[in-house]
Design a protein around this motif. Structure first.
Motif, PDB file in Angstrom:
ATOM      1  N   ALA A  95     -12.736   6.385  21.015  1.00 39.27           N
ATOM      2  CA  ALA A  95     -12.332   5.061  20.545  1.00 39.27           C
ATOM      3  C   ALA A  95     -12.134   4.121  21.737  1.00 39.27           C
ATOM      4  O   ALA A  95     -12.687   3.020  21.768  1.00 39.27           O
ATOM      5  CB  ALA A  95     -11.056   5.159  19.706  1.00 39.27           C
ATOM      6  N   LEU A  96     -11.400   4.557  22.735  1.00 40.86           N
ATOM      7  CA  LEU A  96     -11.104   3.698  23.883  1.00 40.86           C
ATOM      8  C   LEU A  96     -12.351   3.339  24.681  1.00 40.86           C
ATOM      9  O   LEU A  96     -12.644   2.171  24.907  1.00 40.86           O
ATOM     10  CB  LEU A  96     -10.076   4.369  24.803  1.00 40.86           C
ATOM     11  CG  LEU A  96      -8.670   4.536  24.232  1.00 40.86           C
ATOM     12  CD1 LEU A  96      -7.814   5.388  25.159  1.00 40.86           C
ATOM     13  CD2 LEU A  96      -8.028   3.176  24.013  1.00 40.86           C
ATOM     14  N   GLN A  97     -13.081   4.349  25.142  1.00 39.88           N
ATOM     15  CA  GLN A  97     -14.256   4.094  25.973  1.00 39.88           C
ATOM     16  C   GLN A  97     -15.375   3.413  25.202  1.00 39.88           C
ATOM     17  O   GLN A  97     -15.988   2.479  25.696  1.00 39.88           O
ATOM     18  CB  GLN A  97     -14.798   5.396  26.561  1.00 39.88           C
ATOM     19  CG  GLN A  97     -14.205   5.745  27.897  1.00 39.88           C
ATOM     20  CD  GLN A  97     -14.925   6.934  28.510  1.00 39.88           C
ATOM     21  OE1 GLN A  97     -15.175   7.934  27.848  1.00 39.88           O
ATOM     22  NE2 GLN A  97     -15.242   6.826  29.773  1.00 39.88           N
ATOM     23  N   ALA A  98     -15.639   3.876  24.004  1.00 44.80           N
ATOM     24  CA  ALA A  98     -16.743   3.312  23.229  1.00 44.80           C
ATOM     25  C   ALA A  98     -16.450   1.859  22.857  1.00 44.80           C
ATOM     26  O   ALA A  98     -17.347   1.024  22.894  1.00 44.80           O
ATOM     27  CB  ALA A  98     -17.009   4.153  21.984  1.00 44.80           C
ATOM     28  N   CYS A  99     -15.210   1.549  22.516  1.00 46.52           N
ATOM     29  CA  CYS A  99     -14.864   0.166  22.189  1.00 46.52           C
ATOM     30  C   CYS A  99     -15.020  -0.730  23.406  1.00 46.52           C
ATOM     31  O   CYS A  99     -15.465  -1.873  23.296  1.00 46.52           O
ATOM     32  CB  CYS A  99     -13.447   0.066  21.629  1.00 46.52           C
ATOM     33  SG  CYS A  99     -13.365   0.614  19.907  1.00 46.52           S
ATOM     34  N   LYS A 100     -14.677  -0.230  24.563  1.00 45.81           N
ATOM     35  CA  LYS A 100     -14.837  -1.016  25.787  1.00 45.81           C
ATOM     36  C   LYS A 100     -16.314  -1.348  25.997  1.00 45.81           C
ATOM     37  O   LYS A 100     -16.676  -2.504  26.222  1.00 45.81           O
ATOM     38  CB  LYS A 100     -14.297  -0.264  27.003  1.00 45.81           C
ATOM     39  CG  LYS A 100     -14.393  -1.076  28.300  1.00 45.81           C
ATOM     40  CD  LYS A 100     -13.944  -0.291  29.505  1.00 45.81           C
ATOM     41  CE  LYS A 100     -12.462  -0.140  29.561  1.00 45.81           C
ATOM     42  NZ  LYS A 100     -11.995   0.491  30.816  1.00 45.81           N
ATOM     43  N   VAL A 101     -17.176  -0.349  25.899  1.00 47.73           N
ATOM     44  CA  VAL A 101     -18.610  -0.549  26.094  1.00 47.73           C
ATOM     45  C   VAL A 101     -19.173  -1.468  25.006  1.00 47.73           C
ATOM     46  O   VAL A 101     -20.057  -2.292  25.267  1.00 47.73           O
ATOM     47  CB  VAL A 101     -19.355   0.804  26.128  1.00 47.73           C
ATOM     48  CG1 VAL A 101     -20.866   0.607  26.147  1.00 47.73           C
ATOM     49  CG2 VAL A 101     -18.918   1.618  27.349  1.00 47.73           C
TER      50      VAL A 101
END
Length: 111
Positions: A95-101
């Protein structure tokens, strides 16, 4: 803070998330992924597109439970397999990394 694309600085917050969601492009996503030490594959792009569509519809980034359930249904996996798949793509937290990207705000709640 920000990232530079073609001589233009794109504003990010202290955690590296885009300040203006409208600034997002696939080129910016690639640079954000590089900053996260992620090499984007078709599976990564598919997840990014899913997140952006979800956000467009609900105006919120999905919590990891919602994301896992949706990916499990889409790929015919059980929740454990879907979770392992997601963490394989985004090891620091899907959730964190994918949302950032994906150029989305940092998810809140159960991440």
């Amino acid at each position: 803070m920000g990232i530079v694309i073609n001589g233009t600085t794109i504003e990010t917050d202290e955690n590296g998330y885009l300040v203006n969601l409208e600034d997002w492009t696939e080129e910016i996503a690639g640079q954000l992924a590089e900053g996260e030490e992620i090499e984007m594959s078709d599976e990564h792009w598919s997840l990014v597109k899913f997140l952006r569509n979800y956000y467009d519809e609900y105006q919120i980034a999905p919590a990891v439970k919602v994301l896992t359930k949706a990916i499990a249904a889409e790929k015919g996996m059980d929740k454990k397999e879907a979770s392992e798949f997601l963490y394989g793509l985004f090891p620091k937290g899907p959730a964190l990394q994918a949302c950032k990207v994906a150029g989305l705000p940092k998810p809140t709640g159960c991440v």
